[in-house]
Design a protein around this motif. Structure first.
Motif, short mmCIF file in Angstrom:
data_model
loop_
_atom_site.label_atom_id
_atom_site.label_comp_id
_atom_site.label_asym_id
_atom_site.label_seq_id
_atom_site.Cartn_x
_atom_site.Cartn_y
_atom_site.Cartn_z
N ASN A 199 0.83 -1.21 0.00
CA ASN A 199 0.00 0.00 0.00
C ASN A 199 0.87 1.26 0.00
N GLN A 200 1.81 1.30 -0.93
CA GLN A 200 2.73 2.43 -1.01
C GLN A 200 1.99 3.75 -0.88
N ILE A 212 4.55 11.32 -0.85
CA ILE A 212 5.72 11.85 -1.55
C ILE A 212 5.29 12.87 -2.61
N GLU A 213 4.17 12.63 -3.27
CA GLU A 213 3.67 13.57 -4.27
C GLU A 213 3.34 14.92 -3.64
N GLU A 214 2.69 14.89 -2.49
CA GLU A 214 2.36 16.13 -1.78
C GLU A 214 3.64 16.84 -1.34
N GLN A 219 12.11 12.26 3.97
CA GLN A 219 11.21 12.30 5.13
C GLN A 219 9.81 11.79 4.77
N SER A 220 9.52 11.69 3.46
CA SER A 220 8.19 11.30 3.00
C SER A 220 8.14 9.88 2.45
N ILE A 221 9.22 9.13 2.61
CA ILE A 221 9.25 7.75 2.15
C ILE A 221 9.75 6.85 3.27
N ASP A 222 9.56 5.55 3.11
CA ASP A 222 10.03 4.59 4.11
C ASP A 222 11.51 4.29 3.91
N SER A 223 12.12 3.72 4.92
CA SER A 223 13.57 3.45 4.88
C SER A 223 13.95 2.41 3.83
N ASN A 224 13.02 1.56 3.41
CA ASN A 224 13.34 0.58 2.38
C ASN A 224 12.99 1.06 0.97
#
Length: 90
Positions: free
Chosen positions: A14-15, A20-22, A56-61
């Motif tokens: 559920n990416q 990230i777009e915002e 800051q808007s994405i996960d570590s993986n």
């Protein structure tokens, strides 16, 4: 301002593409999505600073890469509006 290509891959189930777009749209007034996870932005920041902000808007993986653009590009199949935006902002 310089132009940058921003590309990312989100791997979490559920990416959270809207997050990230915002972040791109709010932090970089001059920005355009040219493909699903590919944007061109203009910024006074360098590539590392942009990466730090967007990380800051994405996960570590997840993955993100930022390229500074030289102004020389070629493409095919983009919508007319997107093509014009890219021409105007490279």
């Amino acid at each position: 301002m310089k132009s940058y290509l921003v590309i990312y891959n989100l791997y979490r189930p559920n990416q959270d593409y809207p997050k990230i777009e915002e972040a791109i749209e709010t932090q970089f007034q001059t920005s355009k999505r040219i493909m699903r996870a590919t944007w061109v932005i203009k910024s006074r920041l360098d590539a590392g600073q942009i990466r730090s902000k967007l990380s800051q808007s994405i996960d570590s993986n997840d993955q993100i890469i930022i390229f500074e653009l030289s102004g020389n590009a070629a493409w095919q199949g983009l919508e007319d509006e997107t093509s014009q935006w890219v021409e105007d902002n490279l």
